[in-house]
Structures are given as C-alpha cells and as structure tokens.
Design a protein around this motif. Structure first.
Motif, PDB file in Angstrom:
ATOM      1  N   ALA A 164       0.843  -1.212   0.000  1.00  0.00           N
ATOM      2  CA  ALA A 164       0.000   0.000   0.000  1.00  0.00           C
ATOM      3  C   ALA A 164       0.871   1.252   0.000  1.00  0.00           C
ATOM      4  O   ALA A 164       0.573   2.227  -0.701  1.00  0.00           O
ATOM      5  N   GLN A 165       1.944   1.223   0.772  1.00  0.00           N
ATOM      6  CA  GLN A 165       2.845   2.375   0.842  1.00  0.00           C
ATOM      7  C   GLN A 165       3.477   2.663  -0.513  1.00  0.00           C
ATOM      8  O   GLN A 165       3.436   3.783  -1.002  1.00  0.00           O
ATOM      9  N   VAL A 166       4.071   1.657  -1.123  1.00  0.00           N
ATOM     10  CA  VAL A 166       4.758   1.853  -2.403  1.00  0.00           C
ATOM     11  C   VAL A 166       3.770   2.218  -3.504  1.00  0.00           C
ATOM     12  O   VAL A 166       4.042   3.100  -4.323  1.00  0.00           O
ATOM     13  N   THR A 167       2.624   1.576  -3.519  1.00  0.00           N
ATOM     14  CA  THR A 167       1.626   1.863  -4.544  1.00  0.00           C
ATOM     15  C   THR A 167       1.132   3.306  -4.440  1.00  0.00           C
ATOM     16  O   THR A 167       1.089   4.030  -5.444  1.00  0.00           O
ATOM     17  N   GLY A 168       0.780   3.737  -3.251  1.00  0.00           N
ATOM     18  CA  GLY A 168       0.312   5.111  -3.072  1.00  0.00           C
ATOM     19  C   GLY A 168       1.380   6.129  -3.417  1.00  0.00           C
ATOM     20  O   GLY A 168       1.115   7.135  -4.083  1.00  0.00           O
ATOM     21  N   THR A 169       2.601   5.860  -2.977  1.00  0.00           N
ATOM     22  CA  THR A 169       3.700   6.776  -3.269  1.00  0.00           C
ATOM     23  C   THR A 169       3.986   6.823  -4.762  1.00  0.00           C
ATOM     24  O   THR A 169       4.207   7.898  -5.323  1.00  0.00           O
ATOM     25  N   PHE A 170       3.968   5.667  -5.414  1.00  0.00           N
ATOM     26  CA  PHE A 170       4.212   5.651  -6.855  1.00  0.00           C
ATOM     27  C   PHE A 170       3.117   6.399  -7.602  1.00  0.00           C
ATOM     28  O   PHE A 170       3.397   7.162  -8.532  1.00  0.00           O
ATOM     29  N   LEU A 171       1.873   6.226  -7.194  1.00  0.00           N
ATOM     30  CA  LEU A 171       0.787   6.979  -7.820  1.00  0.00           C
ATOM     31  C   LEU A 171       0.952   8.478  -7.569  1.00  0.00           C
ATOM     32  O   LEU A 171       0.670   9.297  -8.441  1.00  0.00           O
ATOM     33  N   GLY A 172       1.432   8.833  -6.364  1.00  0.00           N
ATOM     34  CA  GLY A 172       1.699  10.226  -6.056  1.00  0.00           C
ATOM     35  C   GLY A 172       2.803  10.820  -6.911  1.00  0.00           C
ATOM     36  O   GLY A 172       2.865  12.034  -7.120  1.00  0.00           O
ATOM     37  N   PHE A 173       3.671   9.987  -7.423  1.00  0.00           N
ATOM     38  CA  PHE A 173       4.698  10.409  -8.371  1.00  0.00           C
ATOM     39  C   PHE A 173       4.134  10.421  -9.793  1.00  0.00           C
ATOM     40  O   PHE A 173       4.358  11.352 -10.562  1.00  0.00           O
ATOM     41  N   ALA A 174       3.379   9.386 -10.153  1.00  0.00           N
ATOM     42  CA  ALA A 174       2.907   9.216 -11.529  1.00  0.00           C
ATOM     43  C   ALA A 174       1.866  10.257 -11.936  1.00  0.00           C
ATOM     44  O   ALA A 174       1.845  10.684 -13.099  1.00  0.00           O
ATOM     45  N   VAL A 175       1.015  10.672 -11.010  1.00  0.00           N
ATOM     46  CA  VAL A 175      -0.027  11.656 -11.356  1.00  0.00           C
ATOM     47  C   VAL A 175       0.593  12.974 -11.829  1.00  0.00           C
ATOM     48  O   VAL A 175       0.233  13.476 -12.899  1.00  0.00           O
ATOM     49  N   PRO A 176       1.529  13.572 -11.079  1.00  0.00           N
ATOM     50  CA  PRO A 176       2.121  14.810 -11.600  1.00  0.00           C
ATOM     51  C   PRO A 176       2.934  14.597 -12.866  1.00  0.00           C
ATOM     52  O   PRO A 176       2.935  15.465 -13.749  1.00  0.00           O
ATOM     53  N   VAL A 177       3.597  13.456 -12.977  1.00  0.00           N
ATOM     54  CA  VAL A 177       4.358  13.199 -14.211  1.00  0.00           C
ATOM     55  C   VAL A 177       3.405  13.102 -15.395  1.00  0.00           C
ATOM     56  O   VAL A 177       3.683  13.642 -16.471  1.00  0.00           O
ATOM     57  N   ALA A 178       2.269  12.457 -15.215  1.00  0.00           N
ATOM     58  CA  ALA A 178       1.280  12.377 -16.292  1.00  0.00           C
ATOM     59  C   ALA A 178       0.789  13.767 -16.689  1.00  0.00           C
ATOM     60  O   ALA A 178       0.629  14.074 -17.878  1.00  0.00           O
ATOM     61  N   MET A 179       0.562  14.614 -15.697  1.00  0.00           N
ATOM     62  CA  MET A 179       0.125  15.979 -15.978  1.00  0.00           C
ATOM     63  C   MET A 179       1.205  16.734 -16.751  1.00  0.00           C
ATOM     64  O   MET A 179       0.923  17.445 -17.714  1.00  0.00           O
TER      65      MET A 179
END
Length: 135
Positions: free
Chosen positions: A51-66
C-alpha cells in the motif's frame, strides 16, 4: 488517420520510454531512502508495504502524467518529473523523521494503517503538486 498515427508513434514511444525510465529511477531512489525493504516485504506478503509503495508511486505518476500532457519537450518533462520525485521523497522523510518516527518499523510489521497513511499522503501530495504544475 493512419498517417497521423505513424507520424506521432515515435513521439509517444520517446515520452513513454523517458517516463518509464524516470519511474524506475524514482522507485530505486525511494526504496534507498526508506529504512525497510519494500520489495522484499511485498514478496513476503506484506500488504502495508504494498500500500505504501503503490500510493507513493501513484503520487509520483499523477504529476508526471500531468507534466507529459503539458511539457514542451522530453527534457522539460524530465525536469518537472524530477521535481515530482523530490516532493515524494520529501513527503516520506517528513513523515518518517518528524510526524511518525515509527512508521518504517510499523510498515515492516505489516501495520496496514501505516502503509495506507504513507501511501495516501504520497498520493495526496502528488495530486496537489500535479495541480500546481499546470501553466
């Protein structure tokens, strides 16, 4: 339509390769700064680490996608992607050093609340920074 696809496919591949490389570099840096070994814990069935890694990775991926959608070039995207990575690393360091010092140990013990908290904070800050990265 096919000609447009053929013309734009190299741009997609270049951005995707750059973003994937950035993501791998981020994950490598992230697991180096955390005291626990997320991937080993996940391999043992630790859901808190997942859960930690998944949430953190999504927190990285969302701004990169933007940023990918608004960048003018791959170097521009990589620079802003690096900012996204630094923010996520800082989120973990603030949580683990100032807010909840036992969080790493709790995640290693498979405390789901700790994993969800760290992952959720990473995702939340990622959404906030994504909104700030749009011109």
């Amino acid at each position: 339509m096919v000609a447009y696809f053929v013309d734009t496919l190299p741009h997609f591949l270049a951005y995707f390769a750059a973003a994937a490389g950035l993501a791998v570099a981020f994950l490598a840096a992230y697991v180096l700064i955390t005291p626990h070994r997320e991937f080993a814990l996940i391999g043992q069935g630790n859901t808190a680490a997942a859960a930690q890694v998944t949430g953190t990775f999504l927190g990285f991926a969302v701004p990169v996608a933007m940023v990918i959608g608004h960048s003018v070039s791959i170097p521009d995207m990589l620079m802003w992607g690096a900012v996204a990575a630094v923010v996520q690393l800082a989120v973990f360091l603030v949580i683990a050093r100032l807010v909840f010092r036992a969080v790493s140990q709790k995640i290693a013990e498979d405390c789901m609340a700790s994993g969800v908290f760290v992952g959720g904070m990473g995702l939340g800050f990622g959404v906030l920074q994504a909104a700030c990265m749009v011109p």
